[in-house]
Scaffold this active site. Structure first.
Site, mmCIF file in Angstrom:
data_model
loop_
_atom_site.group_PDB
_atom_site.id
_atom_site.type_symbol
_atom_site.label_atom_id
_atom_site.label_comp_id
_atom_site.label_asym_id
_atom_site.label_seq_id
_atom_site.Cartn_x
_atom_site.Cartn_y
_atom_site.Cartn_z
ATOM 1 N N ARG A 205 83.305 15.404 -21.346
ATOM 2 C CA ARG A 205 84.047 14.553 -20.398
ATOM 3 C C ARG A 205 85.457 15.051 -20.068
ATOM 4 O O ARG A 205 85.941 16.018 -20.622
ATOM 5 C CB ARG A 205 84.138 13.138 -20.966
ATOM 6 C CG ARG A 205 84.782 13.029 -22.333
ATOM 7 C CD ARG A 205 84.725 11.568 -22.798
ATOM 8 N NE ARG A 205 85.194 11.401 -24.161
ATOM 9 C CZ ARG A 205 84.424 11.444 -25.238
ATOM 10 N NH1 ARG A 205 83.134 11.681 -25.121
ATOM 11 N NH2 ARG A 205 84.941 11.277 -26.440
ATOM 12 N N TRP B 181 93.612 -4.802 -20.158
ATOM 13 C CA TRP B 181 93.626 -3.598 -20.997
ATOM 14 C C TRP B 181 93.732 -2.338 -20.141
ATOM 15 O O TRP B 181 93.060 -2.226 -19.114
ATOM 16 C CB TRP B 181 92.308 -3.566 -21.791
ATOM 17 C CG TRP B 181 91.945 -2.234 -22.371
ATOM 18 C CD1 TRP B 181 91.385 -1.171 -21.700
ATOM 19 C CD2 TRP B 181 92.111 -1.810 -23.720
ATOM 20 N NE1 TRP B 181 91.196 -0.116 -22.555
ATOM 21 C CE2 TRP B 181 91.629 -0.477 -23.805
ATOM 22 C CE3 TRP B 181 92.613 -2.421 -24.867
ATOM 23 C CZ2 TRP B 181 91.632 0.242 -24.998
ATOM 24 C CZ3 TRP B 181 92.613 -1.696 -26.058
ATOM 25 C CH2 TRP B 181 92.137 -0.389 -26.120
ATOM 26 N N ASP C 260 93.628 5.618 -20.894
ATOM 27 C CA ASP C 260 94.113 6.899 -20.356
ATOM 28 C C ASP C 260 94.641 6.863 -18.912
ATOM 29 O O ASP C 260 93.963 6.327 -18.016
ATOM 30 C CB ASP C 260 92.972 7.923 -20.302
ATOM 31 C CG ASP C 260 92.086 7.910 -21.514
ATOM 32 O OD1 ASP C 260 92.366 7.172 -22.457
ATOM 33 O OD2 ASP C 260 91.097 8.653 -21.503
HETATM 34 N N1 DQQ Z 1 89.016 7.554 -23.051
HETATM 35 C C1 DQQ Z 1 88.920 8.727 -23.874
HETATM 36 C C2 DQQ Z 1 88.386 9.744 -22.947
HETATM 37 C C3 DQQ Z 1 87.411 8.982 -22.153
HETATM 38 C C4 DQQ Z 1 88.147 7.704 -21.928
HETATM 39 C C5 DQQ Z 1 90.245 9.104 -24.490
HETATM 40 C C6 DQQ Z 1 87.259 6.520 -21.807
HETATM 41 O O1 DQQ Z 1 87.812 10.847 -23.597
HETATM 42 O O2 DQQ Z 1 87.094 9.603 -20.929
HETATM 43 O O3 DQQ Z 1 91.053 8.016 -24.794
HETATM 44 O O4 DQQ Z 1 88.023 5.385 -21.483
#
Ligand code: DQQ
Length: 596
Positions: free
Chosen positions: A206, A74, A77
């Protein structure tokens, strides 16, 4: 008319016509309607019944050949893309344990791949893994910045507990003379940024941006957050990139979303496709772009100015309903970086599978990236344009070329001589007249997917629909349509681009929307609307109007399962006005090294 009533007639009419040895363009509006209209009993839309023999486990032929993905498992981002010492680095949210979403297993790492051309990639060991109290429940997204010209620094979000509280951490290359920067060390003063801000939800804090330098010589980054219930880009400053202080106001905040994920902030010069390096002074006349991941799935951007006195981003419009999407399809968590090798800005994003999670487990992989695109601002300073990086051309082979085709209402022209599963198609549609454009209704802007469903390829218009029918099975039971429609608005012309997946597969349970986006176009000046579509097995990535609207999509035609089968691709017109095709060029695409 009888012919329109059931799906089973698709096969007989099409096959009969086909075997009849028609000329390259065959023209009958009735035939065309049969080919593209979803099963219909009049006005309403009904989808064709699913074939009982449709396989539930998808084919290995779905695996893309030149869109980025690691060998297995998998991904989500893209993180910290950068160009450093002759090498492109791509990090990515990666599940080392399998092809499932690791949301509840809390083990997400930064996968790492390197390339010299953005096309072929070598997979390395993960760069950052959850192994400290500051990231023990996951190393989430972040960015890379090259500080002082030669020091790459990663800043990323660490998840510290099962409640998913978040902090920001730094990692540095262990050995800068390793050309691949294989090993990364976490900074001793992590976490470099903690929550503890009044009104901040520490579970929604984040995805720090790449750093930029202000006129005071200090570094800045923005961190996506939920502040007092709304989306915010919290602003932090630093002298050395290791010690950070919060600025007492956000770079930007808005009630358009309850949270901003995966922020990106960069400068662009109107009309210039030269990228700007955020680590250097930004020239006068530049605009700034804030890209926000809104509603946990839409990458929206807003153009504006960066007010240096207030240290705040001021959007050209606060009306979030008018903020364009970077891409109107399956495209999220995008990230840009400045490519100092070619002086351009590059963007790419995560594209999800749209099959079931059990299919993903059976396939052993899930998630790909859009092809890297150059991104720049148009002359008017209103819209970002995107185009696949030119390096993609190294994959092209067997060019086929057509000129001066004419597509009358109902015409369908088959593009032959290419590998229709792996192709790059560039086609220009020239309008012979613009008088027939239907009136534009501004309310369509607020729900383009609905409009693409209602005004699908089978609905005749004044000008359009015209475009491409791709990944079409012999009997047209399966096909994907990418098409345009031209409308006259009060001031100008509005072009609708749709990527309609509703008939893309006979497999039940897939997500098959009719994606769509509008762009304004000066048809008085320029009569040609271009379409470029990259077909890569289960990926269909389209660029309309020179990259004004982009639509990334995933499709899983059952016909891909059949080894001997080559799907068909056609250019078509189903509008009253004839459209000319002055140029049509198409190539088969070689397999890139993306999985080694
Ligand atoms: N995926 C989110 C982000 C986070 C990440 C967006 C975690 O906000 O940091 O797809 O895998």
């Amino acid at each position: 008319m009888l012919l329109l009533s059931t799906c089973s007639c698709f096969m007989s009419v099409f096959t009969a016509s086909w075997l009849g040895g028609l000329a390259c363009i065959f023209s009958t509006s009735l035939l065309f309607q049969i080919l593209v209209r979803p099963c219909s009993n009049g006005g309403g839309l009904f989808f064709c019944p699913q074939s009982p023999n449709a396989p539930s486990i998808l084919s290995s032929k779905d695996r893309t050949a030149y869109h980025f993905q690691p060998p297995k498992n998998w991904i989500n981002d893209p993180c910290g893309p950068m160009y450093y010492n002759g090498i492109y680095h791509e990090f990515y949210q990666y599940n080392p344990d399998g092809s499932f979403n690791p949301n509840t297993s809390y083990n997400i790492v930064w996968g790492h791949s390197v390339s010299t051309d953005l096309v072929n990639w070598i997979t390395l060991e993960p760069a950052i893994e959850p192994d400290t109290p500051n990231d023990i429940k996951g190393c989430w997204s972040g960015s890379a910045t090259i500080v002082s010209g030669d020091q790459p620094v990663i800043i990323y979000t660490g998840v510290i507990d099962i409640e998913k509280h978040q902090v920001q951490n730094i990692a540095l290359p262990k050995n800068r003379s390793d050309p691949y920067l294989r090993e990364w060390t976490k900074a001793g003063n992590n976490p470099v940024i903690q929550s503890g801000v009044p009104g901040l939800n520490s579970g929604q804090f984040r995805d720090p941006t790449t750093g930029w330098i202000g006129p005071d010589g200090l570094w800045r980054i923005a961190v996506g957050a939920q502040l007092n219930g709304y989306g915010a880009a919290l602003l932090y400053k630093s002298e050395d990139f290791l010690n950070w202080t919060r600025v007492d106001h956000p770079l930007y905040s808005s009630n358009a979303s309850i949270m901003f994920e995966c922020l990106d902030f960069f400068a662009v010069l109107p009309g210039s496709n030269n990228g700007l390096d955020m680590s250097s002074a930004i020239p006068n006349g530049a605009k700034h772009v804030l890209k926000m991941g809104m509603n946990f799935g839409e990458d929206v951007y807003v153009i504006g100015v960066y007010d240096l006195k207030r240290d705040a981003f001021v959007p050209d419009t606060d009306d979030s309903r008018l903020w364009p999407r970077i891409d109107y399809g399956n495209f999220y968590a995008s990230k840009t970086f400045f490519d100092s090798k070619h002086g351009r800005r590059i963007i790419w994003a995560w594209t999800t599978e749209t099959d079931s999670s059990s299919d993903d487990i059976a396939k052993g992989w899930a998630g790909i990236y859009s092809f890297p695109r150059t991104i720049w601002l148009d002359n008017d300073g209103k819209r970002l344009l995107q185009w696949p990086v030119e390096e993609i051309e190294s994959l092209r082979r067997n060019e086929i070329n057509h000129q001066e085709l004419e597509l009358k209402k109902g015409d369908l022209f088959e593009i032959k001589g290419i590998d229709t599963l792996q192709a790059d198609i560039e086609i220009d549609f020239e309008l012979t007249s613009i008088d027939d454009a239907d009136p534009f209704n501004p309310s369509w802007l607020f729900d383009t997917e609905k409009h693409c469903q209602e005004a699908d390829a089978s609905v005749h218009g004044g000008i359009g629909p015209f475009g491409l029918v791709i990944l079409a099975s012999d009997n047209m039971e399966e096909h994907t349509v990418v098409h345009f429609r031209v409308y006259k608005s009060q001031k100008n012309y509005m072009i609708l681009m749709c990527s309609d997946l509703r008939r893309s597969s006979l497999t039940p349970g897939l997500d098959t929307p009719a994606y769509g986006g509008f762009f304004e176009f000066d048809l008085e000046k320029e009569r040609k609307i271009s379409l470029r579509t990259l077909i890569d097995r289960s990926a269909v990535e389209s660029f309309g109007g020179g990259g004004r609207v982009c639509i990334m999509a995933r499709v899983y035609p059952v016909s891909l399962v059949d080894d001997d089968h080559q799907p068909h691709v056609y250019a078509f017109n189903n509008g009253s006005a004839t459209v000319r095709v002055p140029h049509l060029r198409a190539w088969s695409m070689r397999r890139a090294q993306v999985s080694a």
